[in-house]
Design a protein around this motif. Structure first.
Motif, PDB file in Angstrom:
ATOM      1  N   ILE A 130      14.109 -92.557 -23.669  1.00 42.59           N
ATOM      2  CA  ILE A 130      13.818 -91.278 -23.002  1.00 42.59           C
ATOM      3  C   ILE A 130      12.307 -91.048 -22.986  1.00 42.59           C
ATOM      4  O   ILE A 130      11.726 -90.685 -21.964  1.00 42.59           O
ATOM      5  CB  ILE A 130      14.546 -90.113 -23.729  1.00 42.59           C
ATOM      6  CG1 ILE A 130      16.057 -90.224 -23.502  1.00 42.59           C
ATOM      7  CG2 ILE A 130      14.019 -88.759 -23.243  1.00 42.59           C
ATOM      8  CD1 ILE A 130      16.890 -89.234 -24.316  1.00 42.59           C
ATOM      9  N   VAL A 131      11.669 -91.302 -24.124  1.00 49.99           N
ATOM     10  CA  VAL A 131      10.221 -91.111 -24.226  1.00 49.99           C
ATOM     11  C   VAL A 131       9.496 -92.074 -23.278  1.00 49.99           C
ATOM     12  O   VAL A 131       8.566 -91.706 -22.564  1.00 49.99           O
ATOM     13  CB  VAL A 131       9.757 -91.315 -25.691  1.00 49.99           C
ATOM     14  CG1 VAL A 131       8.250 -91.363 -25.786  1.00 49.99           C
ATOM     15  CG2 VAL A 131      10.325 -90.201 -26.577  1.00 49.99           C
ATOM     16  N   LYS A 132       9.979 -93.292 -23.222  1.00 45.61           N
ATOM     17  CA  LYS A 132       9.340 -94.305 -22.379  1.00 45.61           C
ATOM     18  C   LYS A 132       9.443 -93.933 -20.905  1.00 45.61           C
ATOM     19  O   LYS A 132       8.479 -94.043 -20.148  1.00 45.61           O
ATOM     20  CB  LYS A 132      10.004 -95.652 -22.648  1.00 45.61           C
ATOM     21  CG  LYS A 132       9.325 -96.821 -21.965  1.00 45.61           C
ATOM     22  CD  LYS A 132      10.026 -98.126 -22.295  1.00 45.61           C
ATOM     23  CE  LYS A 132       9.471 -99.253 -21.441  1.00 45.61           C
ATOM     24  NZ  LYS A 132      10.125-100.537 -21.725  1.00 45.61           N
ATOM     25  N   ARG A 133      10.605 -93.477 -20.502  1.00 51.47           N
ATOM     26  CA  ARG A 133      10.809 -93.124 -19.092  1.00 51.47           C
ATOM     27  C   ARG A 133       9.936 -91.948 -18.656  1.00 51.47           C
ATOM     28  O   ARG A 133       9.631 -91.800 -17.485  1.00 51.47           O
ATOM     29  CB  ARG A 133      12.290 -92.806 -18.830  1.00 51.47           C
ATOM     30  CG  ARG A 133      13.142 -94.063 -18.650  1.00 51.47           C
ATOM     31  CD  ARG A 133      14.494 -93.720 -18.023  1.00 51.47           C
ATOM     32  NE  ARG A 133      15.292 -92.856 -18.879  1.00 51.47           N
ATOM     33  CZ  ARG A 133      16.145 -93.286 -19.806  1.00 51.47           C
ATOM     34  NH1 ARG A 133      16.314 -94.591 -19.998  1.00 51.47           N
ATOM     35  NH2 ARG A 133      16.839 -92.439 -20.539  1.00 51.47           N
ATOM     36  N   ALA A 134       9.519 -91.131 -19.626  1.00 54.85           N
ATOM     37  CA  ALA A 134       8.663 -89.987 -19.286  1.00 54.85           C
ATOM     38  C   ALA A 134       7.236 -90.417 -18.979  1.00 54.85           C
ATOM     39  O   ALA A 134       6.426 -89.618 -18.524  1.00 54.85           O
ATOM     40  CB  ALA A 134       8.684 -88.963 -20.422  1.00 54.85           C
ATOM     41  N   GLY A 135       6.907 -91.682 -19.225  1.00 50.15           N
ATOM     42  CA  GLY A 135       5.588 -92.197 -18.870  1.00 50.15           C
ATOM     43  C   GLY A 135       4.576 -92.083 -20.001  1.00 50.15           C
ATOM     44  O   GLY A 135       4.931 -91.827 -21.156  1.00 50.15           O
ATOM     45  N   ALA A 136       3.309 -92.237 -19.634  1.00 49.71           N
ATOM     46  CA  ALA A 136       2.236 -92.330 -20.638  1.00 49.71           C
ATOM     47  C   ALA A 136       2.151 -91.076 -21.508  1.00 49.71           C
ATOM     48  O   ALA A 136       1.784 -91.150 -22.680  1.00 49.71           O
ATOM     49  CB  ALA A 136       0.909 -92.583 -19.950  1.00 49.71           C
ATOM     50  N   GLY A 137       2.494 -89.932 -20.927  1.00 47.21           N
ATOM     51  CA  GLY A 137       2.408 -88.698 -21.711  1.00 47.21           C
ATOM     52  C   GLY A 137       3.677 -88.394 -22.487  1.00 47.21           C
ATOM     53  O   GLY A 137       3.783 -87.339 -23.125  1.00 47.21           O
ATOM     54  N   GLY A 138       4.633 -89.298 -22.443  1.00 46.01           N
ATOM     55  CA  GLY A 138       5.954 -89.046 -23.023  1.00 46.01           C
ATOM     56  C   GLY A 138       5.935 -88.836 -24.532  1.00 46.01           C
ATOM     57  O   GLY A 138       6.600 -87.935 -25.054  1.00 46.01           O
ATOM     58  N   LEU A 139       5.165 -89.677 -25.228  1.00 43.76           N
ATOM     59  CA  LEU A 139       5.165 -89.590 -26.689  1.00 43.76           C
ATOM     60  C   LEU A 139       4.602 -88.238 -27.154  1.00 43.76           C
ATOM     61  O   LEU A 139       5.196 -87.545 -27.982  1.00 43.76           O
ATOM     62  CB  LEU A 139       4.350 -90.751 -27.275  1.00 43.76           C
ATOM     63  CG  LEU A 139       4.229 -90.796 -28.797  1.00 43.76           C
ATOM     64  CD1 LEU A 139       5.602 -90.904 -29.462  1.00 43.76           C
ATOM     65  CD2 LEU A 139       3.341 -91.948 -29.235  1.00 43.76           C
ATOM     66  N   LYS A 140       3.463 -87.870 -26.576  1.00 40.61           N
ATOM     67  CA  LYS A 140       2.880 -86.577 -26.955  1.00 40.61           C
ATOM     68  C   LYS A 140       3.778 -85.427 -26.484  1.00 40.61           C
ATOM     69  O   LYS A 140       3.876 -84.394 -27.161  1.00 40.61           O
ATOM     70  CB  LYS A 140       1.466 -86.441 -26.406  1.00 40.61           C
ATOM     71  CG  LYS A 140       0.450 -87.235 -27.227  1.00 40.61           C
ATOM     72  CD  LYS A 140      -0.966 -87.060 -26.717  1.00 40.61           C
ATOM     73  CE  LYS A 140      -1.972 -87.534 -27.753  1.00 40.61           C
ATOM     74  NZ  LYS A 140      -3.349 -87.489 -27.223  1.00 40.61           N
ATOM     75  N   GLY A 141       4.437 -85.618 -25.341  1.00 39.63           N
ATOM     76  CA  GLY A 141       5.374 -84.598 -24.861  1.00 39.63           C
ATOM     77  C   GLY A 141       6.514 -84.400 -25.845  1.00 39.63           C
ATOM     78  O   GLY A 141       6.924 -83.276 -26.151  1.00 39.63           O
TER      79      GLY A 141
END
Lengths: 304, 304
Positions: free
Chosen positions: A249-260
Motif C-alpha cells: 500500500i505504501v509503495k503504491r502511494a509513490g515516493a511520498g507514501g512512506l512519510k504519508g
C-alpha cells in the motif's frame, strides 16, 4: 575484526519542515520513537532517509546529531554512498571519526561500472575506515548494476572489515550464492534483508533486517523479525504477509507514501524533497483509507 | 477435473539419439526412473526438455509417450508453449485428446506482449481445453514479460480451470504479490517454484517445485522438500546450498550440462540439439568432479 551483528536495523526517514529544511527536533523525536520501539541498530540516511537529497554538510550534521542523541544505546550505521569513490570514502572517514559503528555503501549513482570498477569503488570506501563495512545491494534502484559472487569474494579478500551484505534484490539465487560462498571464507559474514521480506532471506541465511516500515508499524516489524530469528519460518508467514500488505500500500502511494503513512500514524515528518513528488491531498486520503482498513494496524503505536 | 500439485515434480529432459532424433525408449525409461524415485508429477517438455528445439510433431509424439510411460501413477502436464500461438493451441488440444491431466504454458515468446495480450492468450488457451491450466511465470528469462498480481487476478476471475502457477522469478516480492492476490480469489491455487528454490518459498506457501536436478539427485531433492515442509530450517538451508551449487553447475546452457551430468550418473540420454552445445568429455569430467565433491556419487542412484 570482531563480528558486527546489526540485527534489526531501523532506517529512519529524514523529517523536513514545510519549507523542506531538515527538522532536527522532529528527527530527535523520531530517533527516540525508534529506540523505544525495538531498534537494535539505526542506519541513517539510507534511501528511505533521502540520502541523495541531502547536501554533504547536511549529511554530516545529521550524523553528528544522531550519534549525540543515541548516546551509544544502539550502534549507528552511516550510509555513505555517492557517485564518486573519493567522496564516498571521505564521508566514510568522517562517519568513523564521528563515532559511527559501521558504514554502508551501494553501487555508485548514475555510472554503470563494469565489475573491476565496482570492486575498486567498494574497496576504496571500505579501506578508508577500520570499522565494519557493509555493501547495500539494490539493483532495481541502482540502474541494474549487478554484483557477482566473484566480486563479493574478491572484496572479502581485499577488506578485512567487509562484514556483510544488505540485500534488496530479493533475489533468492543471488542471496544463496553470496552467503553460501562467503561463509566458506568468512564464516561470520552477515546477510541482512534490505527491506521487510525477511522470511525468504532468513531461510537462506539472513540474520538481520533493514526496515523503513518501523516508522509505520514497528510492532509488526518486530514480531516478524522475532519469529524469523527462531528460524520458524513457517510460523512467520502470517506476519510476513501482513507486513507486505502494508508495504505494498505504501509503495503504491509513490515516493511520498512512506512519510504519508507515518503522518497517518500520527508521526508527521513532512514531505519528501524534490525531485521526489510530494504526496497529494488525494493521494494521502487514498493511502489513509487503505491503511485505515487494515485491522493489523490497530495495535500499532499512534503519535510519538 | 482437478489435480493436486505437491512436492518434487519432475520435468524430464528429452533423450536424443546420436543423430539427434528422439530416443523414445530411453525417454520412457527416464520417466519411469523419475516416478520410481519419488516424482509427484511429471511435466514435459519444459525448456529443460528442449521444448523449443522439437518440432510440433515430435512434441505430440513425446506427449503421448509421457502419458503412456506414466500410466496414471502421477499426474501428467504437457507444456504447450511454442513460438506460434496457433501451435500452442494445437498442442493443448492434443494434450487433452491423449489424456494428459493438465497443460502448462509460459507467457508468449519474443514479441514482448502487453498485459492485455498475455491475458487474451491465457484465456484462449484456458477455454480451448477442458483441462486444468498451469501458468508459467519467468520474467528474468523473458525480458521482464511477466504475469503480475493484477494479471493473475483477472485471469483467475475469468478461468475456473487456472489452478496453479510455476513461479520462476525467484524473487520474494514477486512471489508474495502473486500469492497475495491469487489466494484471495482462489484459495486452492497452487504456486510451484521453478528449480529447487524451496527453502525461501515453502514457508511462504509454495507447494513444491519443478525440479532441475532430479535426474541427477532425486534423493537430495526429496530431502530438501521434506526438510522445508517439516520446518527443519537449518537442514533445509544446508541442502538448499548444495542444490544451488548444482544449479550453478547445470544452468550453463541448460540442459547441456545436465545431460552431461546424467552420463556421469549412468543415465546417458544423448546429445543436446543445437543451438545448445552438447557437453564435451572435458565438461563431463569437470561435472563428475563436482558431483563427487558434493557427495552425490555416493548418495544418489547410479544407472536406471
Amino acid at each position: 575484526m570482531s563480528t558486527f551483528k546489526p540485527g534489526l536495523v531501523y532506517t529512519p526517514v529524514t523529517p523536513f519542515t514545510p519549507d523542506l529544511k531538515i527538522d532536527f527536533s522532529r528527527f530527535e523525536k523520531l530517533l527516540e520513537f525508534h529506540l523505544r520501539n525495538g531498534a537494535e541498530a539505526l542506519a541513517i540516511q539510507m534511501h528511505a532517509g533521502e540520502s541523495v537529497s541531502l547536501a554533504d554538510a547536511e549529511q554530516r550534521k545529521v550524523l553528528d546529531m544522531t550519534i549525540k542523541q543515541v548516546k551509544g544505546r544502539v550502534p549507528v550505521i552511516a550510509h555513505v554512498s555517492d557517485s564518486g569513490t573519493a567522496i564516498a570514502a571521505e564521508r566514510a572517514r568522517y562517519a568513523q571519526n564521528a563515532g559511527a559503528a559501521a558504514v554502508i555503501a551501494t553501487t555508485p549513482y548514475y555510472w554503470t561500472p563494469p565489475p573491476a570498477m565496482l570492486l575498486e569503488h567498494f574497496a576504496q570506501i571500505g579501506a578508508a575506515v577500520n570499522i565494519p563495512f557493509l555493501v547495500f545491494y539494490s539493483p532495481d534502484e541502482m540502474g541494474g548494476a549487478k554484483l557477482s559472487t566473484e566480486l563479493v569474494l574478491k572484496l572479502i579478500e581485499r577488506l578485512p572489515n567487509f562484514t556483510g551484505m544488505v540485500d534488496r534484490s530479493l533475489d533468492w539465487q543471488f542471496m544463496i550464492n553470496i552467503v553460501s560462498n562467503a561463509w566458506r571464507v568468512r564464516p561470520d559474514f552477515q546477510l541482512l534483508a534490505g527491506n521487510e521480506y525477511m522470511v525468504s532471506a532468513g531461510a537462506v541465511g539472513a540474520t538481520g533486517m533493514f526496515t523503513s516500515l518501523a516508522g509505520v508499524a514497528p510492532g509488526l516489524v518486530r514480531e516478524l523479525y522475532k519469529i524469523c530469528r527462531t528460524e520458524k519460518y513457517m510460523d512467520a508467514r502470517k506476519s510476513q504477509e501482513q507486513l507486505v500488505e502494508v508495504l505494498q500500500i505504501v509503495k503504491r502511494a509513490g515516493a511520498g507514501g512512506l512519510k504519508g503513512a507515518m503522518r497517518m500514524m500520527g508521526r508527521d515528518c513532512g514531505q519528501p524533497r524534490p525531485p521526489l513528488d510530494p504526496l497529494s491531498a488525494d493521494g494521502y486520503a487514498k493511502l489513509a483509507e487503505q491503511l485505515g482498513g487494515l485491522a493489523i494496524l490497530g495495535g500499532e503505536p499512534r503519535g510519538w | 477435473m482437478t489435480i493436486v500439485l505437491r512436492g518434487v515434480m519432475q520435468s524430464p529432459v528429452t533423450p536424443l539419439k546420436d543423430d539427434f532424433s528422439l530416443d523414445v525408449p530411453t525417454y520412457e525409461r527416464l520417466v519411469d526412473f523419475h516416478v520410481r524415485t519419488g516424482a509427484t508429477a511429471i511435466s514435459w517438455p519444459h525448456h529443460k526438455g528442449e521444448s523449443l528445439n522439437l518440432t510440433i510433431a515430435e512434441r505430440k509424439q513425446g506427449a503421448e509417450a509421457t502419458v503412456k510411460a506414466v500410466a496414471g501413477r502421477v499426474p501428467v502436464s504437457i507444456h504447450v508453449s511454442a513460438l506460434a500461438v496457433e501451435d500452442s493451441m494445437e498442442l493443448a488440444r492434443h494434450a487433452q485428446k491423449i489424456g494428459a491431466d493438465a497443460i502448462i504454458a509460459i507467457t508468449p515468446y519474443f514479441w514482448g506482449p502487453s498485459p492485455d495480450a498475455i491475458y487474451d492468450y491465457f484465456v484462449r488457451l484456458g477455454t480451448t481445453v477442458d483441462l486444468p491450466v498451469i501458468a508459467y511465470n519467468s520474467p528474468s528469462y523473458l525480458e521482464g514479460v511477466e504475469i503480475t498480481g493484477e494479471l493473475i487476478e483477472r485471469l483467475l476471475m475469468r478461468l475456473p480451470n487456472l489452478i496453479a502457477m510455476k513461479e520462476a522469478s525467484f524473487n520474494s516480492e514477486k512471489f508474495m504479490e502473486i500469492s497475495r492476490v491469487a489466494l484471495k480469489v482462489r484459495p486452492s491455487f497452487s504456486i510451484v517454484a521453478g528449480v529447487e528454490f524451496l527453502a525461501p518459498s515453502v514457508p511462504l506457501g509454495c507447494v513444491g517445485s519443478y525440479s532441475s536436478a532430479g535426474a541427477i539427485c532425486p534423493n537430495l531433492c526429496t530431502q530438501l522438500f521434506d526438510a522445508c515442509i517439516t520446518g527443519q530450517s537449518v537442514k533445509a538451508r544446508e541442502l538448499q546450498f548444495k542444490l544451488a551449487r548444482l544449479w550453478d553447475l547445470f544452468r550453463d546452457q541448460y540442459p547441456s550440462s545436465l545431460k552431461g551430468g546424467m552420463v556421469v550418473m549412468g543415465r546417458a540420454v544423448g546429445p543436446t540439439r543445437p543451438p545448445l552445445p552438447t557437453a564435451t568429455k572435458e565438461r563431463q569430467a569437470f561435472i563428475a568432479k563436482q558431483l563427487e565433491e558434493l557427495g552425490i556419487l555416493d548418495t544418489e542412484p547410479h544407472g536406471w
